[in-house]
Design a protein around this motif. Structure first.
Motif, PDB file in Angstrom:
ATOM      1  N   GLU A  69       0.878  -1.489   0.094  1.00  0.00           N
ATOM      2  CA  GLU A  69      -0.091   0.078   0.046  1.00  0.00           C
ATOM      3  C   GLU A  69       0.824   1.134  -0.059  1.00  0.00           C
ATOM      4  O   GLU A  69       0.831   2.243  -0.677  1.00  0.00           O
ATOM      5  N   SER A  70       1.879   1.309   0.803  1.00  0.00           N
ATOM      6  CA  SER A  70       3.007   2.387   0.938  1.00  0.00           C
ATOM      7  C   SER A  70       3.447   2.565  -0.469  1.00  0.00           C
ATOM      8  O   SER A  70       3.653   3.840  -0.901  1.00  0.00           O
ATOM      9  N   SER A  71       4.124   1.420  -1.250  1.00  0.00           N
ATOM     10  CA  SER A  71       4.539   1.698  -2.278  1.00  0.00           C
ATOM     11  C   SER A  71       3.835   2.165  -3.543  1.00  0.00           C
ATOM     12  O   SER A  71       4.069   2.864  -4.518  1.00  0.00           O
ATOM     13  N   HIS A  83       1.284   4.141  -3.673  1.00  0.00           N
ATOM     14  CA  HIS A  83       1.124   5.551  -3.690  1.00  0.00           C
ATOM     15  C   HIS A  83       2.226   6.525  -4.228  1.00  0.00           C
ATOM     16  O   HIS A  83       2.074   7.641  -4.418  1.00  0.00           O
ATOM     17  N   LYS A  84       3.519   5.816  -4.082  1.00  0.00           N
ATOM     18  CA  LYS A  84       4.481   6.286  -4.709  1.00  0.00           C
ATOM     19  C   LYS A  84       5.013   6.098  -6.103  1.00  0.00           C
ATOM     20  O   LYS A  84       5.643   6.761  -6.756  1.00  0.00           O
TER      21      LYS A  84
END
Ligand code: CAA
Length: 528
Positions: A273-275, A277-278
């Motif tokens: 999820e964090s990646s 977004h980037k």
């Protein structure tokens, strides 16, 4: 963790591990060393623990979970702090989450900035607060609120945490400065009442029913998830066992969860999820770089209200349309409707003096044998099943269908056989996964994580299984490939089962983890 001597006989232990001061082995060792230094220095009367860069601590280092079991060894440090002979004050800014809050619970006092958030979010990672969290929190705030916070994993703001009794002081100024002042005020106070491990959990007359309601609630709210239920068992241990045995039970349950496939999947989801977004789309598939392809003709399936409108749009734009409708009656209605709409359009344009070229509209009828018999599923009360009524939901087997299928088999010389649940699952899931590999190979999705997050967020794929691409790696890419090959050989008329080249390339490397797929498979062959 840095160790600093401050004026007024104080020491400061500051966690420094950007970006969130996670409890890596080095940080934990630094905390222990700081405590030892402060203990052997007779001029030090109290210790303040804080985090660098405006964050206290976001807990155990999730990126190291696959290498070691989190929490368990850190629990020993939390106990050491509780038993420490000099007062230890936590000065919290930003977040104190997971092991970060457990560290603070080990401290004798907790001071936080009004904008700080504290919580035990471990269930979201498929684990439980295994560094004494399940044993200390109920001793501090009681069982009902601990159940709520631990099984939901929701963090709370400083004001709520103050009301619950998790925090002792909430301020709007610098928590370290406040903790320094505060430490001097409590120097002479006895530490024993501040040691949570020596307290008992506040008892309630209806503890059994509180726990059974909690089990029922999490089974309903988080079906299939192991961590919330297992956390409740750990909280039961806090109530039923002395601290010494309760922490053993917590360790046992934490280890069970940490080794579960659910924990691995949920931790993958955290980073996925964090990646995503980037990530930006692969350059080949970006709307900024892609150019529109000429459209020579368009196919529309189904001429209900929407289908007619779509067919009309393209026809008006001068693009040839082939519309397919299986129901002859519906086809007639649609023909009339579309023709009259087009004629109205033509006369409007002629009146306004604009040229009008009559467009190519071709209709053809598909031979869907079930639909031809008027069996459109639930809405008509029959399809593959018979329903209690049109739009009804209660279905039962239909003797008509059995007869139809046996005739069908006879015509096509097919043998009837029972299909196992495993085959049904594998053919559905592996063809879906195969499509995922195709779109990775074509550069339509930038990474396996993107596909997984879409499936988790948009299609209800169980979070604790990580998404279809993660699931493929769990099963093993060579296994997925072998099964697809087998099913495709048996069903050559199902193109979805034909293994994609991308999968074949990756499976040749064994079973690499999703993060390595792109570097191993090479750049996508874009069709965009
Ligand atoms: N361990 C390792 N890395 C972490 C981390 C952790 N606990 N928490 C956050 N990070 C990393 C993120 O992966 C991200 O890294 P990149 O920049 O390299 O991608 C970076 O820190 C910043 O995180 P976010 O992008 O999520 O930043 P944010 O400001 O939106 O949120 C946060 C910050 C609220 C701390 C959020 O990251 C978060 O909720 N983290 C997870 C906290 C957590 O679950 N802690 C429990 C850990 S388990 C535990 O502690 C077990 C135990 O019992 C000891």
């Amino acid at each position: 963790a840095e160790y600093l001597r401050l004026p007024h006989s104080l020491a400061l232990i500051r966690l420094r591990n950007p970006p969130v001061n996670a409890l890596s082995l080095a940080v934990v060792n630094g905390i222990r060393e700081g405590l030892q230094k402060a203990m052997s220095d007779h001029t030090i009367k109290a210790i303040v623990v804080c985090g660098a860069n405006d964050k206290f601590c976001a807990g155990a280092d999730i990126s190291s979970f696959s290498r070691s079991s989190p929490g368990i060894s850190f629990g020993v440090v939390v106990d050491e702090i509780q038993r420490y002979e000099k007062p230890v004050v936590a000065a919290i800014r930003g977040v104190a989450l997971g092991g970060g809050l457990e560290l603070a619970l080990g401290c004798h006092y907790r001071i936080a900035h009004a904008e700080a958030r504290v919580g035990l979010p471990e269930v979201a990672l498929g684990i439980l607060p295994g560094a004494r969290g399940t044993q200390l929190l109920p001793r501090l705030i009681g069982v009902p609120m601990s159940l709520d916070l631990i099984t939901s994993g929701r963090p709370v703001g400083a004001d709520e945490a103050l009301k619950l009794g998790i925090l002792d002081v909430v301020i709007n100024s610098d928590p370290v400065e406040e903790a320094v002042k505060f430490s001097q005020e409590i120097l002479d106070k006895p530490l024993e009442p501040r040691r949570l491990l020596n307290k008992s959990v506040p008892s309630l007359p209806n503890m059994d029913s509180i726990f059974s309601e909690a089990f029922a609630k999490v089974q309903k709210q988080y079906p299939g998830f192991l961590a919330p239920e297992t956390s409740i068992q750990a909280l039961q241990a806090a109530v039923n066992l002395p601290y010494k045995l309760g922490i053993k039970e917590e360790e046992k349950l934490a280890l069970y969860l940490q080794k579960s496939g659910q924990a691995r999947a949920l931790q993958y989801v955290f980073f996925a999820e964090s990646s995503v977004h980037k990530q930006s789309p692969p350059s080949v598939a970006s709307w900024q770089t892609a150019s529109p392809q000429p459209i020579s003709s368009v196919g529309v399936l189904g001429l209900g209200t929407m289908g007619r409108g779509i067919a009309m749009c393209f026809a008006k734009a001068g693009i040839p349309v082939v519309a397919v409708e299986s129901d002859p009656k519906q086809l007639e209605i649609a023909k009339k409707a579309v023709t009259s709409m087009l004629e109205r359009e033509a006369s409007k344009m002629q009146q306004s003096g604009r040229a009008w070229t009559k467009p190519t509209l071709t209709f053809s009828s598909s031979a869907d044998m079930l639909c031809e018999s008027g069996r459109f599923g639930q809405k008509t009360g029959k399809g593959w099943y018979q329903y209690d009524k049109p739009l009804g939901r209660v279905h039962r087997p239909d003797p008509w269908l059995s007869e139809f299928l046996s005739q069908y088999r006879e015509t096509h010389h097919l043998e009837s056989r029972s299909i196992s649940q495993e085959e049904i699952l594998e053919r559905c899931l592996y063809s879906l996964i195969n499509e995922g590999f195709r779109i990775l190979g074509e550069g339509i999705a930038a990474s396996p994580e993107q596909i997984d997050i879409i499936y988790l967020s948009g299609y209800g794929w169980p979070r604790y299984r990580g998404g279809p691409m993660f699931y493929a790696a769990t099963v093993g890419l060579p296994v997925v490939l072998e099964k697809l090959q087998k099913y495709y050989t048996q069903n050559p008329d199902v193109p979805q089962l034909e293994p994609s080249d991308y999968l074949k390339k990756l499976a040749a490397h064994g079973n690499p983890p999703p993060k390595d797929w792109q570097s191993l498979a090479g750049p996508p062959g874009s069709k965009l």
